[in-house]
Design a protein around this motif. Structure first.
Motif, PDB file in Angstrom:
ATOM      1  N   PRO A   1       0.651  -1.494   0.195  1.00 44.87           N
ATOM      2  CA  PRO A   1      -0.279   0.349   0.069  1.00 44.87           C
ATOM      3  C   PRO A   1       1.127   1.402   0.075  1.00 44.87           C
ATOM      4  N   THR A  55       0.746   5.254   0.116  1.00 40.43           N
ATOM      5  CA  THR A  55      -0.148   6.074   0.544  1.00 40.43           C
ATOM      6  C   THR A  55       0.375   8.046   0.182  1.00 40.43           C
ATOM      7  N   THR A  56      -1.069   9.048  -0.258  1.00 41.64           N
ATOM      8  CA  THR A  56      -0.371   9.602  -0.810  1.00 41.64           C
ATOM      9  C   THR A  56      -0.834  11.484  -0.139  1.00 41.64           C
ATOM     10  N   SER A  71      -5.805  12.311   1.789  1.00 43.33           N
ATOM     11  CA  SER A  71      -4.464  11.944   1.367  1.00 43.33           C
ATOM     12  C   SER A  71      -5.282  10.105   0.191  1.00 43.33           C
ATOM     13  N   THR A  72      -5.174   9.812  -0.282  1.00 43.90           N
ATOM     14  CA  THR A  72      -5.159   8.786  -1.383  1.00 43.90           C
ATOM     15  C   THR A  72      -4.255   7.118  -0.804  1.00 43.90           C
ATOM     16  N   THR A  73      -4.836   6.695  -1.462  1.00 41.23           N
ATOM     17  CA  THR A  73      -4.025   5.204  -1.113  1.00 41.23           C
ATOM     18  C   THR A  73      -4.485   4.399  -2.393  1.00 41.23           C
ATOM     19  N   TYR A  74      -3.220   3.680  -2.914  1.00 41.34           N
ATOM     20  CA  TYR A  74      -3.086   2.766  -4.030  1.00 41.34           C
ATOM     21  C   TYR A  74      -2.251   2.044  -3.247  1.00 41.34           C
TER      22      TYR A  74
END
Length: 212
Positions: free
Chosen positions: A130, A132-133, A140-143
């Motif tokens: 994972p 997180t940015t 924030s967003t996680t990919y």
């Protein structure tokens, strides 16, 4: 001490050289006579290896570990160039005579039983991590980052050693240990770990003299 001292596996591959991480020495099995008629406080050590360097390192480490404990120990003094490897009976006689001359209670003989290489197949793996940015001061967003680990083979080498303590007077075995060392980092490190294992096992399991 007569010529009947039984030294197993005289002509063997070289002991304990490998690479990779060391897992130390594992004691697999110990066999000991339930009682004996005397104590084994002074022990002659002989490592069966046709390579002088290997024999020197392993014998010295075992002797050092034994002498730091309650034992008194020394090495079989003959250089490899003079050892009659092709004549088992003569070699038995020489070791026996050395034990008697040095007034040793017993002789500890270490030999290599087997050297086994194993290649283990590891299939391709997908690893998800994972990430997180930040997209602003309050959000924030996680990919998921994906990494593919290709298939491979992991190789390891196991060395199975047999350590036998013979009684000097009767030439009979009174104690025996089988142990395994896997992927030692170096001969010095493997020899130290092996010496520690031998001495620890002797202290805990060496048969005690029968009471009068």
């Amino acid at each position: 001490m007569g010529t009947s001292l039984r030294l197993a596996c005289l002509l063997l591959p070289l002991l304990m050289i490998g690479c990779g991480g060391s897992s130390g020495t594992r004691v697999d099995r110990i066999e000991a006579a339930p009682t004996v008629s005397k104590s084994y406080e002074k022990v002659l050590v002989f490592v069966v290896s046709a390579k002088q360097t290997v024999r020197d390192v392993v014998e010295r480490q075992i002797v050092a570990e034994m002498n730091e404990s309650e034992f008194e120990s020394g090495r079989f003094g003959m250089a490899n160039a003079d050892v009659p490897w092709e004549d088992a009976e003569q070699l038995q006689t020489l070791v026996a005579e050395s034990a008697v001359a040095g007034q040793y209670d017993g002789v500890l003989v270490v030999s290599l039983v087997s050297k086994d290489r194993e290649a283990r197949y590891v299939p391709e793996q997908v690893v998800y991590q994972p990430i997180t940015t930040s997209v602003g001061p309050l959000a924030s967003t996680t990919y998921m980052d994906t990494t593919v680990v290709p298939q491979t083979y992991q190789e390891s080498t196991s060395y199975v050693l047999k350590s036998t303590l013979f009684d000097t007077e009767s030439t009979n075995p009174v104690w025996q240990m089988y142990s395994t060392t896997v992927d030692p980092e170096s001969l010095d490190k493997a020899a130290k770990e092996f010496g520690e294992a031998v001495v620890s096992a002797l202290r805990k399991t060496l048969p005690r003299p029968a009471e009068e």
